[in-house]
Write a protein that holds these residues in place. Structure first.
Motif: not given
Length: 121
Positions: A93-114
């Motif tokens: 994903a990073t090689r293809l150009g993604a700027c971040g990666y979030i794993v489910k189940p995610f925490k609300s603060q993790e989503i907001l921060d990212t």
């Protein structure tokens, strides 16, 4: 000033709803359930600043969608969302150009921060 617009692409309605609950107070959200719809929305909306993209989806997987989007919209910031934490997938994903990666189940603060970090706000 208007809130930044974020596109959420996930085939699971529950995940889309969770992300809307977390991000809805801070951002304008557009949700779609497939990579094809995401590409369509991006080609019609020039004001989307960031995208949250599921990796495992029926029909077209998220990495293929990421590749397509980066070809057509090279400046689009895309954060991958996945239920499967895999170093290979994250690296791809990073090689293809993604700027971040979030794993489910995610925490609300993790989503907001990212999201905040990638929007530079």
């Amino acid at each position: 000033m208007a809130n930044p617009k974020i596109l959420i692409c996930d085939d699971e309605e529950g995940i889309r709803e969770s992300l809307k609950l977390v991000l809805g107070d801070h951002y304008d959200l557009v949700t779609v359930d497939s990579g094809d719809m995401a590409l369509k929305v991006l080609s019609q909306s020039k004001d989307i600043k960031l995208m949250l993209l599921d990796i495992k989806m029926p029909k077209t997987n998220g990495l293929d969608v990421l590749h397509e989007i980066k070809k057509k919209f090279p400046h689009m910031k895309i954060i991958m969302v996945t239920g499967y934490k895999s170093v290979e997938t994250a690296a791809e994903a990073t090689r293809l150009g993604a700027c971040g990666y979030i794993v489910k189940p995610f925490k609300s603060q993790e989503i907001l921060d990212t999201v905040k970090k990638n929007l530079g706000s």
